[in-house]
Design a protein around this motif. Structure first.
Motif, PDB file in Angstrom:
ATOM      1  N   PHE A 191       0.823  -1.208   0.000  1.00  0.00           N
ATOM      2  CA  PHE A 191       0.000   0.000   0.000  1.00  0.00           C
ATOM      3  C   PHE A 191       0.861   1.264   0.000  1.00  0.00           C
ATOM      4  CE2 PHE A 191      -2.814  -3.254   1.793  1.00  0.00           C
ATOM      5  CZ  PHE A 191      -3.900  -3.117   0.947  1.00  0.00           C
ATOM      6  N   VAL A 192       2.163   1.088   0.152  1.00  0.00           N
ATOM      7  CA  VAL A 192       3.094   2.214   0.078  1.00  0.00           C
ATOM      8  C   VAL A 192       3.731   2.200  -1.302  1.00  0.00           C
ATOM      9  CG1 VAL A 192       5.147   3.295   1.064  1.00  0.00           C
ATOM     10  CG2 VAL A 192       3.555   2.045   2.546  1.00  0.00           C
ATOM     11  N   ASP A 193       3.497   3.239  -2.083  1.00  0.00           N
ATOM     12  CA  ASP A 193       4.023   3.292  -3.445  1.00  0.00           C
ATOM     13  C   ASP A 193       5.539   3.474  -3.455  1.00  0.00           C
ATOM     14  OD1 ASP A 193       1.407   3.153  -4.415  1.00  0.00           O
ATOM     15  OD2 ASP A 193       1.168   5.338  -4.325  1.00  0.00           O
ATOM     16  N   ILE A 194       6.195   2.883  -4.447  1.00  0.00           N
ATOM     17  CA  ILE A 194       7.633   3.060  -4.617  1.00  0.00           C
ATOM     18  C   ILE A 194       7.849   4.352  -5.398  1.00  0.00           C
ATOM     19  CG2 ILE A 194       9.710   2.095  -5.678  1.00  0.00           C
ATOM     20  CD1 ILE A 194       8.441  -0.676  -5.241  1.00  0.00           C
ATOM     21  N   GLU A 195       8.515   5.309  -4.777  1.00  0.00           N
ATOM     22  CA  GLU A 195       8.662   6.637  -5.374  1.00  0.00           C
ATOM     23  C   GLU A 195      10.035   6.826  -6.013  1.00  0.00           C
ATOM     24  OE1 GLU A 195       7.741   9.334  -2.188  1.00  0.00           O
ATOM     25  OE2 GLU A 195       5.579   9.150  -2.507  1.00  0.00           O
ATOM     26  N   ILE A 196      10.075   7.738  -6.984  1.00  0.00           N
ATOM     27  CA  ILE A 196      11.312   8.052  -7.692  1.00  0.00           C
ATOM     28  C   ILE A 196      11.606   9.542  -7.561  1.00  0.00           C
ATOM     29  CG2 ILE A 196      12.477   8.071  -9.940  1.00  0.00           C
ATOM     30  CD1 ILE A 196      10.736   5.734 -10.772  1.00  0.00           C
ATOM     31  N   TYR A 197      12.844   9.867  -7.237  1.00  0.00           N
ATOM     32  CA  TYR A 197      13.303  11.254  -7.147  1.00  0.00           C
ATOM     33  C   TYR A 197      14.520  11.420  -8.038  1.00  0.00           C
ATOM     34  CZ  TYR A 197      10.277  11.686  -3.059  1.00  0.00           C
ATOM     35  OH  TYR A 197       9.187  11.721  -2.233  1.00  0.00           O
ATOM     36  N   ASP A 198      14.756  12.661  -8.528  1.00  0.00           N
ATOM     37  CA  ASP A 198      15.949  12.884  -9.332  1.00  0.00           C
ATOM     38  C   ASP A 198      17.138  13.135  -8.419  1.00  0.00           C
ATOM     39  OD1 ASP A 198      15.871  15.532  -8.499  1.00  0.00           O
ATOM     40  OD2 ASP A 198      15.228  16.330 -10.438  1.00  0.00           O
ATOM     41  N   ALA A 199      18.297  13.433  -9.016  1.00  0.00           N
ATOM     42  CA  ALA A 199      19.527  13.600  -8.238  1.00  0.00           C
ATOM     43  C   ALA A 199      19.463  14.797  -7.294  1.00  0.00           C
ATOM     44  CB  ALA A 199      20.717  13.730  -9.178  1.00  0.00           C
ATOM     45  N   ASN A 200      18.533  15.728  -7.569  1.00  0.00           N
ATOM     46  CA  ASN A 200      18.372  16.916  -6.708  1.00  0.00           C
ATOM     47  C   ASN A 200      17.221  16.747  -5.728  1.00  0.00           C
ATOM     48  OD1 ASN A 200      20.483  18.424  -8.003  1.00  0.00           O
ATOM     49  ND2 ASN A 200      19.081  18.759  -9.731  1.00  0.00           N
ATOM     50  N   SER A 201      16.790  15.494  -5.535  1.00  0.00           N
ATOM     51  CA  SER A 201      15.702  15.154  -4.603  1.00  0.00           C
ATOM     52  C   SER A 201      14.359  15.764  -5.007  1.00  0.00           C
ATOM     53  CB  SER A 201      16.064  15.589  -3.169  1.00  0.00           C
ATOM     54  OG  SER A 201      17.202  14.875  -2.716  1.00  0.00           O
ATOM     55  N   TYR A 203      10.790  15.273  -6.647  1.00  0.00           N
ATOM     56  CA  TYR A 203       9.873  14.156  -6.868  1.00  0.00           C
ATOM     57  C   TYR A 203       9.551  14.022  -8.353  1.00  0.00           C
ATOM     58  CZ  TYR A 203       5.540  11.404  -6.770  1.00  0.00           C
ATOM     59  OH  TYR A 203       4.570  10.454  -6.997  1.00  0.00           O
ATOM     60  N   ILE A 204       9.773  12.826  -8.920  1.00  0.00           N
ATOM     61  CA  ILE A 204       9.544  12.580 -10.344  1.00  0.00           C
ATOM     62  C   ILE A 204       8.262  11.786 -10.579  1.00  0.00           C
ATOM     63  CG2 ILE A 204      10.496  11.480 -12.419  1.00  0.00           C
ATOM     64  CD1 ILE A 204      11.988  13.974 -11.509  1.00  0.00           C
ATOM     65  N   GLY A 205       7.999  10.826  -9.712  1.00  0.00           N
ATOM     66  CA  GLY A 205       6.805  10.011  -9.889  1.00  0.00           C
ATOM     67  C   GLY A 205       6.852   8.795  -8.992  1.00  0.00           C
ATOM     68  N   LYS A 206       5.951   7.844  -9.248  1.00  0.00           N
ATOM     69  CA  LYS A 206       5.877   6.657  -8.399  1.00  0.00           C
ATOM     70  C   LYS A 206       5.401   5.446  -9.187  1.00  0.00           C
ATOM     71  CE  LYS A 206       1.188   7.892  -6.874  1.00  0.00           C
ATOM     72  NZ  LYS A 206       0.341   8.245  -5.718  1.00  0.00           N
ATOM     73  N   TYR A 207       5.698   4.269  -8.630  1.00  0.00           N
ATOM     74  CA  TYR A 207       5.188   3.013  -9.167  1.00  0.00           C
ATOM     75  C   TYR A 207       4.170   2.468  -8.176  1.00  0.00           C
ATOM     76  CZ  TYR A 207       4.827  -1.897 -10.439  1.00  0.00           C
ATOM     77  OH  TYR A 207       4.342  -3.129 -10.776  1.00  0.00           O
ATOM     78  N   ILE A 208       2.942   2.236  -8.667  1.00  0.00           N
ATOM     79  CA  ILE A 208       1.852   1.752  -7.823  1.00  0.00           C
ATOM     80  C   ILE A 208       1.807   0.237  -7.946  1.00  0.00           C
ATOM     81  CG2 ILE A 208      -0.612   1.950  -7.299  1.00  0.00           C
ATOM     82  CD1 ILE A 208      -0.550   4.604  -8.964  1.00  0.00           C
ATOM     83  N   THR A 209       2.195  -0.476  -6.913  1.00  0.00           N
ATOM     84  CA  THR A 209       2.324  -1.939  -6.994  1.00  0.00           C
ATOM     85  C   THR A 209       0.988  -2.654  -7.149  1.00  0.00           C
ATOM     86  OG1 THR A 209       2.244  -2.191  -4.591  1.00  0.00           O
ATOM     87  CG2 THR A 209       4.417  -1.880  -5.581  1.00  0.00           C
ATOM     88  N   THR A 210      -0.079  -2.045  -6.651  1.00  0.00           N
ATOM     89  CA  THR A 210      -1.390  -2.707  -6.719  1.00  0.00           C
ATOM     90  C   THR A 210      -1.987  -2.665  -8.119  1.00  0.00           C
ATOM     91  OG1 THR A 210      -2.400  -0.636  -5.973  1.00  0.00           O
ATOM     92  CG2 THR A 210      -1.945  -2.317  -4.295  1.00  0.00           C
ATOM     93  N   THR A 211      -1.614  -1.669  -8.907  1.00  0.00           N
ATOM     94  CA  THR A 211      -2.182  -1.537 -10.262  1.00  0.00           C
ATOM     95  C   THR A 211      -1.138  -1.708 -11.361  1.00  0.00           C
ATOM     96  OG1 THR A 211      -1.856   0.870 -10.236  1.00  0.00           O
ATOM     97  CG2 THR A 211      -3.999   0.028  -9.460  1.00  0.00           C
ATOM     98  N   LYS A 212       0.151  -1.874 -10.954  1.00  0.00           N
ATOM     99  CA  LYS A 212       1.259  -1.985 -11.912  1.00  0.00           C
ATOM    100  C   LYS A 212       1.285  -0.771 -12.850  1.00  0.00           C
ATOM    101  CE  LYS A 212       1.370  -7.019 -11.797  1.00  0.00           C
ATOM    102  NZ  LYS A 212       0.160  -7.242 -10.986  1.00  0.00           N
ATOM    103  N   GLN A 213       1.137   0.396 -12.264  1.00  0.00           N
ATOM    104  CA  GLN A 213       1.152   1.629 -13.043  1.00  0.00           C
ATOM    105  C   GLN A 213       2.246   2.567 -12.565  1.00  0.00           C
ATOM    106  OE1 GLN A 213      -2.931   2.923 -12.393  1.00  0.00           O
ATOM    107  NE2 GLN A 213      -3.438   2.496 -14.511  1.00  0.00           N
ATOM    108  N   ILE A 214       2.810   3.316 -13.519  1.00  0.00           N
ATOM    109  CA  ILE A 214       3.728   4.394 -13.192  1.00  0.00           C
ATOM    110  C   ILE A 214       2.958   5.700 -13.360  1.00  0.00           C
ATOM    111  CG2 ILE A 214       5.740   5.684 -13.998  1.00  0.00           C
ATOM    112  CD1 ILE A 214       7.068   3.126 -14.674  1.00  0.00           C
ATOM    113  N   LYS A 215       3.076   6.578 -12.373  1.00  0.00           N
ATOM    114  CA  LYS A 215       2.421   7.873 -12.440  1.00  0.00           C
ATOM    115  C   LYS A 215       3.459   8.955 -12.218  1.00  0.00           C
ATOM    116  CE  LYS A 215      -1.491  10.552 -10.669  1.00  0.00           C
ATOM    117  NZ  LYS A 215      -2.639  10.571  -9.729  1.00  0.00           N
ATOM    118  N   THR A 216       3.581   9.863 -13.168  1.00  0.00           N
ATOM    119  CA  THR A 216       4.566  10.928 -13.047  1.00  0.00           C
ATOM    120  C   THR A 216       4.024  12.044 -12.165  1.00  0.00           C
ATOM    121  OG1 THR A 216       3.772  12.256 -14.921  1.00  0.00           O
ATOM    122  CG2 THR A 216       5.300  10.443 -15.413  1.00  0.00           C
ATOM    123  N   ALA A 217       4.924  12.927 -11.726  1.00  0.00           N
ATOM    124  CA  ALA A 217       4.521  14.085 -10.921  1.00  0.00           C
ATOM    125  C   ALA A 217       3.576  14.974 -11.720  1.00  0.00           C
ATOM    126  CB  ALA A 217       5.753  14.874 -10.490  1.00  0.00           C
TER     127      ALA A 217
END
Length: 273
Positions: A191-201, A203-217
């Motif tokens: 229920f906790v999404d895996i998030e992605i940040y760039d080198a400057n911290s 927020y770029i987006g996340k991967y939703i494990t329950t729906t297998k979707q990537i959602k950008t900021a």
């Protein structure tokens, strides 16, 4: 009346001239005459003359290019001269033909490598001297273009979840599982999404494990897995590398100082236009 008779005799003539191609117990026959032999190991087929001398091989390739886009083709090689391998399109007698029938049919009808006298080595060598180009549809061409741009970025994920492009840190994952491994596939639903940040911290987006979707900021959504029929099915559980690559496609600003990746607009259901 005359026109009907002409059409009838034309059809009859075509049927009479149509070759009867059969493969039984490894023996290839044209109109009842044995012309060659074929054996297989996994997805590679070796064609032999009637004295059982191997002449050439056909290997079937089916691979994912980008996401749901797959490419199927054959690799042709000569046993007596392996300096060059050809990647070619193949044809099948029907939509339900297996690989062996497709290999035989392509050899006879498509490439003219086998005729009623046996394996035509002259035609085989000529094919290698003047190899035809593959006929890719627009979707597959675009997928290879995107794949090429992704490959130039050379994205990797290290053992602590850091994302690198050509060896340079460009971002990182957060909310990683305790058992995280950079080469792991993400199979656990959390229920906790895996998030992605760039080198400057940022927020770029996340991967939703329950729906297998990537959602950008910015709100773009892409579904990494969709059920499809036959062999063209997308991998259920993506790797962290695959997620980072897709994020780089959806948001070209994610990886700075690199070539921008330009792809079509993404619909909410994850299908590219």
């Amino acid at each position: 009346m005359k026109r009907s008779l002409i059409i009838l005799f034309t059809i009859l003539g075509f049927l009479l001239k149509a070759q009867e191609i059969k493969t039984k117990r490894g023996i290839v026959s044209i109109d009842g005459v044995h012309v060659a032999k074929v054996s297989n190991k996994s997805n590679e087929y070796t064609f032999l003359d009637l004295k059982e001398t191997p002449i050439y091989t056909i290997e079937f390739i089916d691979k994912s290019v980008v996401d749901s886009v797959r490419d199927s083709y054959i690799k042709l090689n000569r046993v007596y001269n392996r300096d060059k391998t050809l990647e070619l399109d193949y044809i099948s007698p029907s939509a339900f033909s297996g690989e062996e029938r497709s290999a035989v049919y392509t050899s006879i009808k498509g490439l003219k490598l086998i005729d009623n006298k046996g394996i035509n080595v002259k035609n085989l060598d000529e094919l290698f001297n003047n190899s035809p180009k593959r006929k890719l549809d627009t979707k597959t061409k675009d997928a290879y273009t995107t794949r090429s741009k992704i490959d130039k970025l050379n994205i990797t994920v290290n053992s602590v979840g850091e994302i690198l492009s050509n060896g340079k840190p460009v971002g990182y994952f957060t909310n990683l599982p305790v058992s995280f491994g950079s080469d792991d596939t993400i199979s656990e639903k959390t229920f906790v999404d895996i998030e992605i940040y760039d080198a400057n911290s940022k927020y770029i987006g996340k991967y939703i494990t329950t729906t297998k979707q990537i959602k950008t900021a910015g709100g773009k959504i892409f579904t990494l897995y969709r059920e499809m029929s036959g062999r063209a099915s997308i991998l259920k559980f993506p790797t962290y590398k695959a997620i980072a690559e897709r994020m780089a496609i959806l948001d070209p600003s994610f990886i700075k100082n690199q070539d921008k990746i330009i792809v079509g607009e993404v619909k909410k259901d994850g299908v590219e236009k």
